[in-house]
Design a protein around this motif. Structure first.
Motif, PDB file in Angstrom:
ATOM      1  N   VAL A   1       0.863  -1.173   0.000  1.00  0.00           N
ATOM      2  CA  VAL A   1       0.000   0.000   0.000  1.00  0.00           C
ATOM      3  C   VAL A   1       0.905   1.230   0.000  1.00  0.00           C
TER       4      VAL A   1
ATOM      5  N   ASP B   1      -3.506   2.178  -9.387  1.00  0.00           N
ATOM      6  CA  ASP B   1      -2.407   1.197  -9.428  1.00  0.00           C
ATOM      7  C   ASP B   1      -1.191   1.697  -8.671  1.00  0.00           C
TER       8      ASP B   1
ATOM      9  N   LYS C   1      -1.330   3.612  -5.971  1.00  0.00           N
ATOM     10  CA  LYS C   1      -1.662   3.460  -4.562  1.00  0.00           C
ATOM     11  C   LYS C   1      -1.583   2.004  -4.106  1.00  0.00           C
ATOM     12  N   SER C   2      -1.989   1.081  -4.986  1.00  0.00           N
ATOM     13  CA  SER C   2      -2.017  -0.340  -4.608  1.00  0.00           C
ATOM     14  C   SER C   2      -0.723  -1.064  -4.962  1.00  0.00           C
TER      15      SER C   2
ATOM     16  N   LYS D   1       0.815  -1.773  -8.120  1.00  0.00           N
ATOM     17  CA  LYS D   1       0.658  -2.772  -9.178  1.00  0.00           C
ATOM     18  C   LYS D   1       1.308  -2.306 -10.470  1.00  0.00           C
TER      19      LYS D   1
END
Length: 575
Positions: free
Chosen positions: A59, A224, A226-227, A229
């Protein structure tokens, strides 16, 4: 010449196949090692196995608004002033990595401006005219043409503003034929079309200079980011075939940020069609640049693991058709095991021990360590180290990189032969090591200093890198070609040994021995020997005199020449 040395015997400080070892002291040597019962794991276990890629994404903290530096604001103000000066309606957008890094709160000095309805070269000319009209100095302008055959589809104009190079390109969209990913037609595109043709969603966002806002046309870029990926805006296979270098960029960014590679992306990256396109369409120079950025980056091991896991290792590090000995099965994972161990050992020893250049080349040398004795024949049947081929042909890196790594590999056997004596207080007597000519007359008590000094003069300020690599191969009777990555080595103990050898070399007064100038030059040698021309004999005496100088660190020029006359006289009588 073969010099034979013999030191007090000792047991090595590492876990072998069957036992774990701890350190005790002996009166005859600095460290004497005896087996003990297994203990809890040390903080560093050593060679990591090439493992599966991470499956959970981090995160990430992402800023809501981009904050400009003073220089960035001045640059953007000049660009907006150019629009007003000429009455232009263009939207100016900063594209890609700058937007990503600013949202992550990182500084970035790579500013790419995307233009609608105008080529970069045309806008740069407008900026130049405006600056001249205001009396400001134009620092520099350049245009880099497109090269579709190497997947470089855009002309790029460059301009230097406030001591920063700024790139200008136009937004674009493309049309392709059915059997090629080289565009058959290009036209000005919208920002949304341009965003979807970029490599990754986290690199597809724009910062609109006109409106001072972030634009995320794929609707995935910020999410993406923020996560954590790594995802392509379009289906990954099409994205990679458009520009296969994007595979390596995805790997580099995934490793750099610790982001998760999307499953569909991994499948596309490892498919044969994409691998073939990477080998055929992308210049080796561009591949080499990406690999160098990975090796120089903050997560080189993770990047190389991605390359290995995606079965791209031999596509990137291509080898000549014939070489010997042949590579063993799993050699790519062995390369990464060495790289991983080196990276961890550097952290234990202390990163400040090495310059950035030494660190970079130490990682290359570790990665290619399984090939240190592998050779191939060139077009003239000359035997060449295969590591030279990887640097010069596979990666198209500079010749000095190849030369340094090959020299480091060549020095390892000598370093390995000296380690037992540098960490032992026992008497030095006679093991077989080939050190060349000119060392017959070295006193037994000075042999260690002489041999170590000669070795350090060969590799100069890279001697700590050679010592670091030697730690991975010590002891020399470990089989490094079969189950080596499966062994657990105690890198803490190797770090201790590194520091012991380093300390011994320092105590011998050899730390900067390569800067010591010879007491006697070639002309003096010719005068004493009464020679009219140079040749092999001069080189042999230069080696002898250097050895004498290392054996007598306080010796004078007169003493050195006197020793030379006496030795030459004795030699002449025996002959």
């Amino acid at each position: 010449m073969r010099i034979v040395l013999r030191a007090q015997p000792f047991v090595l400080p590492f876990q072998t196949f069957t036992s774990r070892i701890s350190i005790t002291k002996s009166s005859n040597s600095r460290n004497f090692y005896t087996p003990v019962k297994p203990k809890p794991k040390l903080r560093t276990q050593g060679f990591l196995r090439c493992r599966a890629m991470a499956t959970s994404a981090p995160v990430i903290q992402v800023k809501e608004k981009i904050e400009l530096t003073e220089i960035e604001r001045k640059i953007f103000d000049r660009l907006l002033a150019t629009l007003r000066h000429f009455g232009l309606t263009n939207q100016l957008r900063v594209a890609g990595g700058w937007v990503r890094d600013k949202l992550l709160g990182k500084e970035c000095y790579d500013i790419d401006i995307a233009l609608d309805n105008m080529l970069g070269s045309e806008f740069v000319e407008k900026v130049r005219e405006y600056l001249l009209s205001t009396g400001e100095q134009v620092q520099g302008v350049a245009v880099i043409p497109c090269n579709p055959e190497q997947s470089k589809h855009l002309e790029t104009a460059r301009m230097r503003l406030f001591d920063m190079w700024i790139d200008f390109v136009n937004l674009r969209c493309e049309e392709y034929s059915d059997d090629s990913r080289i565009p058959t037609k290009q036209k000005f595109g919208t920002a949304e079309e341009d965003a979807y043709r970029r490599d990754l969603t986290i690199n597809s966002m724009f910062y609109n200079i006109n409106t001072d806002s972030v634009e995320d046309f794929t609707k995935r870029g910020i999410a993406d980011l923020k996560s954590g990926k790594i995802v392509t805006p379009l289906p990954p296979k099409a994205t990679f075939l458009d520009d296969p270098l994007r595979v390596l960029r995805a790997i580099r960014f995934g490793a750099r940020f610790g982001f998760l590679l999307y499953e569909e992306l991994k499948e596309a990256a490892s498919c044969d069609e994409v691998k073939d396109a990477l080998a055929a369409k992308i210049s080796r120079e561009r591949i080499g640049v990406e690999i160098d950025l990975m090796i120089s980056g903050n997560q080189p091991v993770k990047a190389m693991m991605y390359i290995c896991d995606l079965m791209l290792f031999w596509t990137v590090f291509s080898l000549p058709p014939k070489f010997e000995p042949t590579k063993s099965e799993g050699c790519d994972r062995l390369c990464i095991a060495y790289l991983d161990a080196t990276w961890n050992l550097i952290q234990l020893i202390g990163g400040s021990t090495y310059t950035d250049e030494q660190r970079r080349l130490s990682l290359y040398a570790a990665l290619f360590l399984p090939f240190r004795k592998t050779i191939y024949k060139d077009s003239k049947a000359k035997k060449i180290p295969i590591v030279n081929y990887i640097f010069r042909e596979s990666l198209k890196r500079k010749a000095s990189d190849a030369e340094t790594v090959v020299n480091l590999h060549s020095a390892l056997d000598k370093f390995l032969s000296l380690i037992p004596f540098l960490v032992s207080d026992g008497d030095i007597q006679l093991i077989e090591v080939d050190w060349g000519k000119g060392l017959d007359d070295v006193p037994l008590t000075s042999k260690l200093r002489v041999l170590t000094g000669l070795l350090l003069r060969e590799i100069k300020d890279f001697w700590r890198v050679a010592l670091l690599l030697s730690m991975l191969l010590y002891p020399t009777d470990v089989d490094c070609n079969e189950d080596f990555p499966k062994q657990h080595f105690q890198l803490d103990k190797r770090s201790d040994l590194f520091q012991a050898v380093e300390s011994a070399i320092t105590k011998l007064g050899l730390e900067n021995v390569w800067d010591v100038k010879p007491l006697v030059n070639g002309k003096d040698i010719m005068s004493v020997l009464q020679l009219k021309a140079g040749g092999p004999l001069i080189r042999e005496w230069q080696q002898k005199l250097l050895a004498w100088q290392l054996a007598h660190p306080n010796g004078t020029v007169e003493e050195c020449i006197d020793w030379m006359r006496q030795t030459h006289s004795k030699r002449a009588k025996t002959e």
